[in-house]
Design a protein around this motif. Structure first.
Motif, PDB file in Angstrom:
ATOM      1  N   ILE A 104     -42.546 -27.129 -25.768  1.00  0.00           N
ATOM      2  CA  ILE A 104     -41.755 -26.734 -24.597  1.00  0.00           C
ATOM      3  C   ILE A 104     -41.635 -25.210 -24.530  1.00  0.00           C
ATOM      4  O   ILE A 104     -40.921 -24.664 -23.700  1.00  0.00           O
ATOM      5  CB  ILE A 104     -40.372 -27.433 -24.569  1.00  0.00           C
ATOM      6  CG1 ILE A 104     -39.537 -27.092 -25.804  1.00  0.00           C
ATOM      7  CG2 ILE A 104     -40.555 -28.945 -24.476  1.00  0.00           C
ATOM      8  CD1 ILE A 104     -38.123 -27.664 -25.744  1.00  0.00           C
ATOM      9  N   SER A 105     -42.402 -24.527 -25.408  1.00  0.00           N
ATOM     10  CA  SER A 105     -42.571 -23.067 -25.332  1.00  0.00           C
ATOM     11  C   SER A 105     -44.011 -22.812 -24.873  1.00  0.00           C
ATOM     12  O   SER A 105     -44.961 -23.206 -25.536  1.00  0.00           O
ATOM     13  CB  SER A 105     -42.332 -22.430 -26.708  1.00  0.00           C
ATOM     14  OG  SER A 105     -43.136 -21.278 -26.894  1.00  0.00           O
ATOM     15  N   GLU A 106     -44.160 -22.167 -23.726  1.00  0.00           N
ATOM     16  CA  GLU A 106     -45.509 -21.895 -23.175  1.00  0.00           C
ATOM     17  C   GLU A 106     -46.344 -21.078 -24.159  1.00  0.00           C
ATOM     18  O   GLU A 106     -47.524 -21.362 -24.374  1.00  0.00           O
ATOM     19  CB  GLU A 106     -45.368 -21.149 -21.839  1.00  0.00           C
ATOM     20  CG  GLU A 106     -46.670 -20.937 -21.093  1.00  0.00           C
ATOM     21  CD  GLU A 106     -47.265 -22.230 -20.528  1.00  0.00           C
ATOM     22  OE1 GLU A 106     -48.418 -22.526 -20.879  1.00  0.00           O
ATOM     23  OE2 GLU A 106     -46.601 -22.944 -19.758  1.00  0.00           O
ATOM     24  N   THR A 107     -45.731 -20.077 -24.783  1.00  0.00           N
ATOM     25  CA  THR A 107     -46.468 -19.224 -25.723  1.00  0.00           C
ATOM     26  C   THR A 107     -47.030 -20.050 -26.871  1.00  0.00           C
ATOM     27  O   THR A 107     -48.196 -19.901 -27.254  1.00  0.00           O
ATOM     28  CB  THR A 107     -45.538 -18.117 -26.299  1.00  0.00           C
ATOM     29  OG1 THR A 107     -44.909 -17.437 -25.222  1.00  0.00           O
ATOM     30  CG2 THR A 107     -46.325 -17.130 -27.153  1.00  0.00           C
ATOM     31  N   PHE A 108     -46.186 -20.934 -27.427  1.00  0.00           N
ATOM     32  CA  PHE A 108     -46.646 -21.718 -28.575  1.00  0.00           C
ATOM     33  C   PHE A 108     -47.681 -22.765 -28.164  1.00  0.00           C
ATOM     34  O   PHE A 108     -48.593 -23.061 -28.924  1.00  0.00           O
ATOM     35  CB  PHE A 108     -45.476 -22.386 -29.304  1.00  0.00           C
ATOM     36  CG  PHE A 108     -45.918 -23.061 -30.573  1.00  0.00           C
ATOM     37  CD1 PHE A 108     -46.497 -22.326 -31.595  1.00  0.00           C
ATOM     38  CD2 PHE A 108     -45.792 -24.427 -30.740  1.00  0.00           C
ATOM     39  CE1 PHE A 108     -46.938 -22.932 -32.766  1.00  0.00           C
ATOM     40  CE2 PHE A 108     -46.228 -25.054 -31.899  1.00  0.00           C
ATOM     41  CZ  PHE A 108     -46.800 -24.302 -32.923  1.00  0.00           C
ATOM     42  N   GLN A 109     -47.555 -23.334 -26.964  1.00  0.00           N
ATOM     43  CA  GLN A 109     -48.563 -24.310 -26.539  1.00  0.00           C
ATOM     44  C   GLN A 109     -49.937 -23.642 -26.495  1.00  0.00           C
ATOM     45  O   GLN A 109     -50.929 -24.211 -26.945  1.00  0.00           O
ATOM     46  CB  GLN A 109     -48.216 -24.896 -25.159  1.00  0.00           C
ATOM     47  CG  GLN A 109     -49.035 -26.137 -24.812  1.00  0.00           C
ATOM     48  CD  GLN A 109     -48.675 -27.340 -25.693  1.00  0.00           C
ATOM     49  OE1 GLN A 109     -47.570 -27.849 -25.636  1.00  0.00           O
ATOM     50  NE2 GLN A 109     -49.621 -27.782 -26.502  1.00  0.00           N
ATOM     51  N   GLN A 110     -49.981 -22.427 -25.991  1.00  0.00           N
ATOM     52  CA  GLN A 110     -51.250 -21.681 -25.955  1.00  0.00           C
ATOM     53  C   GLN A 110     -51.755 -21.386 -27.371  1.00  0.00           C
ATOM     54  O   GLN A 110     -52.928 -21.570 -27.675  1.00  0.00           O
ATOM     55  CB  GLN A 110     -51.070 -20.355 -25.196  1.00  0.00           C
ATOM     56  CG  GLN A 110     -50.862 -20.512 -23.693  1.00  0.00           C
ATOM     57  CD  GLN A 110     -52.140 -20.870 -22.932  1.00  0.00           C
ATOM     58  OE1 GLN A 110     -53.214 -20.994 -23.501  1.00  0.00           O
ATOM     59  NE2 GLN A 110     -52.003 -21.073 -21.619  1.00  0.00           N
ATOM     60  N   ARG A 111     -50.842 -20.949 -28.245  1.00  0.00           N
ATOM     61  CA  ARG A 111     -51.241 -20.603 -29.618  1.00  0.00           C
ATOM     62  C   ARG A 111     -51.707 -21.824 -30.398  1.00  0.00           C
ATOM     63  O   ARG A 111     -52.617 -21.743 -31.211  1.00  0.00           O
ATOM     64  CB  ARG A 111     -50.046 -19.985 -30.377  1.00  0.00           C
ATOM     65  CG  ARG A 111     -49.768 -18.546 -30.009  1.00  0.00           C
ATOM     66  CD  ARG A 111     -48.609 -17.990 -30.819  1.00  0.00           C
ATOM     67  NE  ARG A 111     -48.915 -17.860 -32.243  1.00  0.00           N
ATOM     68  CZ  ARG A 111     -48.342 -16.972 -33.049  1.00  0.00           C
ATOM     69  NH1 ARG A 111     -47.440 -16.143 -32.568  1.00  0.00           N
ATOM     70  NH2 ARG A 111     -48.646 -16.923 -34.328  1.00  0.00           N
ATOM     71  N   ASN A 112     -51.047 -22.949 -30.160  1.00  0.00           N
ATOM     72  CA  ASN A 112     -51.274 -24.133 -30.989  1.00  0.00           C
ATOM     73  C   ASN A 112     -52.432 -24.990 -30.483  1.00  0.00           C
ATOM     74  O   ASN A 112     -53.197 -25.526 -31.274  1.00  0.00           O
ATOM     75  CB  ASN A 112     -49.993 -24.975 -31.038  1.00  0.00           C
ATOM     76  CG  ASN A 112     -49.995 -25.954 -32.200  1.00  0.00           C
ATOM     77  OD1 ASN A 112     -50.537 -25.675 -33.267  1.00  0.00           O
ATOM     78  ND2 ASN A 112     -49.402 -27.111 -31.999  1.00  0.00           N
ATOM     79  N   THR A 113     -52.551 -25.139 -29.155  1.00  0.00           N
ATOM     80  CA  THR A 113     -53.583 -26.035 -28.624  1.00  0.00           C
ATOM     81  C   THR A 113     -54.495 -25.341 -27.621  1.00  0.00           C
ATOM     82  O   THR A 113     -55.355 -25.979 -27.007  1.00  0.00           O
ATOM     83  CB  THR A 113     -52.952 -27.275 -27.934  1.00  0.00           C
ATOM     84  OG1 THR A 113     -52.199 -26.839 -26.799  1.00  0.00           O
ATOM     85  CG2 THR A 113     -52.046 -28.047 -28.880  1.00  0.00           C
ATOM     86  N   ASN A 114     -54.310 -24.015 -27.451  1.00  0.00           N
ATOM     87  CA  ASN A 114     -55.175 -23.258 -26.563  1.00  0.00           C
ATOM     88  C   ASN A 114     -55.135 -23.814 -25.135  1.00  0.00           C
ATOM     89  O   ASN A 114     -56.153 -23.867 -24.450  1.00  0.00           O
ATOM     90  CB  ASN A 114     -56.615 -23.280 -27.106  1.00  0.00           C
ATOM     91  CG  ASN A 114     -57.415 -22.092 -26.593  1.00  0.00           C
ATOM     92  OD1 ASN A 114     -56.833 -21.088 -26.190  1.00  0.00           O
ATOM     93  ND2 ASN A 114     -58.718 -22.214 -26.588  1.00  0.00           N
ATOM     94  N   SER A 115     -53.962 -24.277 -24.729  1.00  0.00           N
ATOM     95  CA  SER A 115     -53.816 -24.803 -23.372  1.00  0.00           C
ATOM     96  C   SER A 115     -52.389 -24.560 -22.902  1.00  0.00           C
ATOM     97  O   SER A 115     -51.494 -24.316 -23.712  1.00  0.00           O
ATOM     98  CB  SER A 115     -54.124 -26.304 -23.340  1.00  0.00           C
ATOM     99  OG  SER A 115     -53.191 -27.013 -24.131  1.00  0.00           O
ATOM    100  N   SER A 116     -52.203 -24.628 -21.586  1.00  0.00           N
ATOM    101  CA  SER A 116     -50.857 -24.423 -21.028  1.00  0.00           C
ATOM    102  C   SER A 116     -50.053 -25.718 -21.137  1.00  0.00           C
ATOM    103  O   SER A 116     -50.599 -26.789 -21.438  1.00  0.00           O
ATOM    104  CB  SER A 116     -50.973 -24.031 -19.552  1.00  0.00           C
ATOM    105  OG  SER A 116     -51.498 -25.129 -18.817  1.00  0.00           O
ATOM    106  N   ILE A 117     -48.757 -25.624 -20.866  1.00  0.00           N
ATOM    107  CA  ILE A 117     -47.914 -26.825 -20.847  1.00  0.00           C
ATOM    108  C   ILE A 117     -48.444 -27.799 -19.791  1.00  0.00           C
ATOM    109  O   ILE A 117     -48.546 -29.003 -20.035  1.00  0.00           O
ATOM    110  CB  ILE A 117     -46.433 -26.459 -20.582  1.00  0.00           C
ATOM    111  CG1 ILE A 117     -45.831 -25.770 -21.819  1.00  0.00           C
ATOM    112  CG2 ILE A 117     -45.618 -27.697 -20.222  1.00  0.00           C
ATOM    113  CD1 ILE A 117     -44.380 -25.329 -21.674  1.00  0.00           C
TER     114      ILE A 117
END
Length: 286
Positions: A104-117
């Motif tokens: 539910i953090s946009e920054t972490f979604q990108q860092r973790n799965t290389n994709s947006s929410i």
């Protein structure tokens, strides 16, 4: 509460994924085979993600082939981060659960799965469809569920909003994940009972990371909140290599076991096998 109601999820995958030195496949398999004999509800054993992202788990398929599932009721869970991982994981009959980290953090979604929410929500929809076709169950982690270190907006309403969205998509198991150890007993006791009472037919779990000093108060807060599904890892090893450089470890399984035993819970675990796993863990984690 009967033992059937309380689900302990042992997470060696989370414990091992950030290790620098590659753990040989045979050693990983031996460790997991011991854990399978302890009697946990679920074993989070591996992941179908890019070997470049998590080199430690590049041998998940080989490990899976080495697991002895004949004399265990423990169900296997594998983590996936994109559709390709989902497509690969559903082919394996032995796997019961597919876990997806929905941040539910946009920054972490990108860092973790290389994709947006937004893209990740599409992945969840596709995962649910493939799980239904292949007789699997999806577990979605509300990652960064207690806040984030990036300054992205976070509050209880955001947590509830995304829980709502995911449940409406068809998610049956939601696990609130504290990826960087920012949860507090007060936050846990504010959010969890609310989610549990709001989604009565959904299994709500918790996946906490913590410093050793704060483990017991977090376990107690989760228990008091009525949670019936707790993720933990032997000796509290591990953490998320995508989240921070200083790994805040998992909740230690032995702390959860001793807390629940003190509460009179019947966990029905084989503690001899658990002690063997404790000994063998030294060869993996040093």
């Amino acid at each position: 509460m009967s033992q059937n109601q309380f689900k302990l999820v042992e997470c060696p995958r989370d414990a091992m994924q950030g290790l620098h030195d590659f753990v040989p496949t045979a050693l990983k398999s031996a460790y997991l085979n011991l854990l399978l004999q302890v009697g946990f509800d679920t074993l989070d054993f591996g992941s179908f993600v890019s070997p470049k992202a998590i080199p430690q788990l590049a041998d998940t398929k080989e490990v899976l082939a080495n697991l002895n599932l004949d004399q265990t009721n423990t169900k296997l869970l594998a983590i996936v981060a994109n559709l390709r991982g989902v497509e690969e994981a559903v082919l394996h009959e032995q796997i019961h659960y597919l876990g997806f980290p929905f941040s539910i953090s946009e920054t972490f979604q990108q860092r973790n799965t290389n994709s947006s929410i937004a893209q990740s929500l599409n992945t969840v929809e596709e995962m649910l469809a493939l799980c239904a076709k292949n007789n699997k169950t999806a577990v979605v982690y509300l990652s960064m569920g207690f806040g984030n270190p990036y300054g992205d907006d976070w509050n209880y309403e955001i947590v509830e909003k995304w829980a709502d969205v995911l449940v409406n998509k068809g998610v049956q198991i939601l696990s609130l994940a504290d990826t960087v150890g920012v949860s507090t007993p007060q936050k846990i006791e504010s959010i969890l009972p609310e989610l549990i009472s709001r989604f009565k037919n959904i299994e709500i779990g918790i996946h906490l990371h913590s410093t050793p000093a704060q483990r017991f108060e977090k376990i107690e807060a989760a228990y008091n909140s009525g949670v019936k599904r707790i993720d933990a890892a032997l000796k509290g090893f591990g953490g998320c290599p995508m989240a921070a450089d200083d790994l805040t470890g998992n909740i230690a399984t032995e702390d959860v076991i001793s807390f629940l035993n003190a509460k009179g819970e019947n966990l029905n675990l084989n503690m001899d096998k658990w002690n063997e796993a404790m000994v063998l863990s030294g060869k993996i984690f040093g």
